[in-house]
Design an enzyme around this catalytic site. Structure first.
Site, short mmCIF file in Angstrom:
data_model
loop_
_atom_site.label_atom_id
_atom_site.label_comp_id
_atom_site.label_asym_id
_atom_site.label_seq_id
_atom_site.Cartn_x
_atom_site.Cartn_y
_atom_site.Cartn_z
CD GLU A 181 -1.74 -2.41 1.38
OE1 GLU A 181 -0.65 -2.61 1.94
OE2 GLU A 181 -2.51 -3.33 1.06
CG HIS A 217 -14.21 -4.40 1.14
ND1 HIS A 217 -14.00 -3.95 -0.14
CD2 HIS A 217 -14.63 -5.68 1.03
CE1 HIS A 217 -14.26 -4.92 -0.99
NE2 HIS A 217 -14.65 -5.98 -0.31
NE ARG A 224 -17.71 -8.40 1.15
CZ ARG A 224 -17.39 -9.48 1.84
NH1 ARG A 224 -17.30 -9.42 3.16
NH2 ARG A 224 -17.12 -10.60 1.23
#
Lengths: 275, 308
Positions: free
Chosen positions: B56, B107, B165
């Site tokens: 990331e 999410h 999500r």
């Protein structure tokens, strides 16, 4: 365009750069002169030895080569180089670290022409370089990106994330230069976290890697030229350097001298050694 | 309300659509493109899609390098991972140089359910709001996600968009206004105001229905833009309804509640109540079970509204 000085002129330019570094940090009474001086010959060769293509009058020209100072604490070096290259006046150098000056303690992309990335949190510059190299490939520009990291800095995990992704995308337009001066904030890299030898580590990740004397301008220029001719993989140049070169002997009682400027008296002595 | 697509799905579709008319858009993925739905862009425009692997920090700074080289960079990962793992990169590589990087955290919230707390971004909005130069948006449904993505594409500064999500009810049907920084009033009312965003818009509207049965008329505001906050809408709510409940699928600390409270205190102090996650991690479970257990239902909003 490129600036290609003769070897004697290049050596003279490196002296001018080093004097700027000492002058600006002593005037600021803070900063990292020794971290700047170890990389001076490398970056002088990049900008004035015919390696990088840039136009100080058009600093955001598409397709330019980029230099990203990932070890942002060597900002005095970057500022001296950019001023000598004509991005702004050398009169600004004594404003280093002063309020209102764009010559901040670490480079600020938004405030100074020629600064390609805001750095100072170590480990991010090589990833930014990967992004620049990917963009150049997308645009079919023959543009190269040079990133300078410290040898302490390569302990940051993000450096190796960047190394892996550069190999994946075969970024032969990306060069990572490691200023291996052997010291970091609290001491010798051999004591803190010894990652040497670095060349096999870069090679293991699919890079072309060289190790050179980072104070021999001829060797530096040859290494950059070799890197230009490598196709299909990124290049690393690990430069053995001396922190504070050439005033390191003057600082022998504190060979690291990290993040400390010279006093006015020491500066006078340093100018004499630099020549 | 009719169930629409998940906001992450709407994001993926909208981004793939934008790619057709915006050749400078590039997308960087941290190997979750099938979850964040950036793979829809990647399949259409493979040369402008970069999967840098599970990394990331590199993901964010590579996007920054593309943006500072003239590209319009979008990146997506799970909200928890991109915000928490790469916060320094968001701060230094993106926010500080104020680059054209759009960050999408999918999410988000506890409504992801069974995967559990490690995957649940419950602090992402607060973290994003703490990045100077960032705009922060949480769309409530499929149609407003499309509009949010279009609006963000017109901006050349950094932004964070939170997406969820699960499939969510369609709040916006037909023509509607969507302007960054301007709250949408979904229901009129003068007795109190419920301010919410994202997944909590559905429960907020249900709560207003319940309250109406007891004679309490609640105004409902979709505060889809957390930063810059619509201070005018907050002032009007405080002045005209006198009481405010903020509901969010986020930690109470640093979320919309904090932002609205500061705005209320500065402009026109009125009593407030807060519905959110109270200084705890959640756990694995079915989304509905979790929302009930951690106090994020219409009933919780009604309870807060009656507690004035």
């Amino acid at each position: 365009m490129t600036v290609r000085l003769s070897l004697p002129d290049l050596l003279a330019k490196a002296k001018v750069i080093r004097r700027h570094i000492v002058m600006s940090t002593t005037a600021a009474a803070s900063g990292h002169p020794t971290s700047s001086m170890s990389a001076t010959d490398i970056v002088t060769a990049l900008y004035f030895g015919g390696v990088m293509r840039y136009d100080a009058k058009n600093p955001t020209a598409p397709g330019r080569d980029k230099f990203i100072l990932s070890k942002g604490h060597a900002a005095p070096l970057l500022y001296a180089i950019l001023a000598e290259a004509g991005y702004f006046s050398t009169d600004m150098l004594p404003t280093l670290r002063k309020i209102g000056s764009p010559l901040e303690g670490h480079p600020n992309y938004r405030r100074l022409p020629g600064v390609e990335a805001s750095t100072g949190s170590l480990g991010q510059g090589l990833s930014i370089g990967v992004g620049a190299a990917l963009a150049a490939k997308l645009d079919n520009f023959d543009a190269r990106t040079y990133v300078l990291t410290g040898d302490g800095e390569v302990a940051e995990g993000q450096i190796w994330e960047a190394v892996m992704s550069a190999a994946k995308y075969r970024l032969d337009n990306l060069v990572c230069i490691v200023d291996q001066n052997g010291f970091q904030q609290t001491g010798a890299t051999t004591d803190v976290l010894d990652l040497r030898p670095l060349v096999p580590k870069f090679e293991a990740f699919g890079w072309f890697a060289q190790e050179i004397n980072g104070h021999d301008v001829n060797e530096i220029l040859i290494a950059f030229d070799k890197a230009k001719h490598i196709k299909g993989k990124p290049s690393a140049i690990v430069c053995r350097t001396v922190k504070g070169y050439p005033i390191h002997q003057m600082l022998a009682s504190d060979p690291n001298h990290h993040g400390k400027p010279l006093t006015k008296d020491e500066a006078v002595q340093a100018y004499a050694i630099i020549g | 309300m009719k169930l629409g697509k998940a906001t992450r799905e709407a994001f993926g579709l909208a981004l793939a659509q934008l790619g057709e008319t915006n050749p400078d858009i590039v997308v960087v993925d941290g190997d979750v493109g099938n979850s964040t739905r950036t793979e829809l862009f990647g399949k259409k425009f493979p040369t402008r899609f970069f999967n840098v692997g599970i990394a990331e920090s590199n993901l964010v700074s590579v996007a920054a390098g593309l943006a500072s080289s003239g590209k319009r960079a979008w990146l997506a990962s799970f909200a928890a991972f991109v915000m928490c793992n790469a916060y320094d990169q968001l701060r230094m590589s993106v926010a500080f140089p104020c680059l054209d990087v759009k960050v999408v955290g999918t999410h988000a919230g506890i409504s992801i359910g069974e995967d559990g707390p490690s995957q649940m971004g419950i602090e992402d909005v607060g973290l994003a709001c703490s990045l100077p130069n960032f705009t922060v948006i949480v769309p409530a449904d499929e149609p407003s996600t499309f509009r949010a993505i279009e609006a963000l594409n017109k901006m050349h500064t950094p932004a964070y968009l939170r997406a969820g999500r699960p499939n969510v009810p369609i709040v916006y049907e037909g023509d509607f206004e969507f302007q960054i920084g301007k709250a949408n009033q979904l229901r009129a009312g003068s007795d109190l105001t419920i301010i919410a965003y994202g997944l909590m818009i559905g429960p907020a509207l249900q709560a207003a229905e319940e309250l109406a049965k007891t004679g309490v008329q609640a105004r409902v505001l979709d505060m889809h833009t957390i930063k810059p906050l619509d201070h005018a809408a907050v002032l009007a709510a405080a002045k005209e309804t006198g009481r405010i409940v903020v509901a969010e699928e986020h930690l109470l600390h640093g979320g919309l509640g904090s932002a609205v409270a500061m705005s209320v205190v500065r402009q026109h102090p009125v009593p407030m109540r807060f519905v959110g996650i109270n200084d705890t991690f959640a756990e694995s479970g079915k989304p509905d079970e979790l929302l009930a257990k951690y106090g994020l239902t219409a009933a919780d909003i009604v309870k807060a509204a009656k507690a004035f």
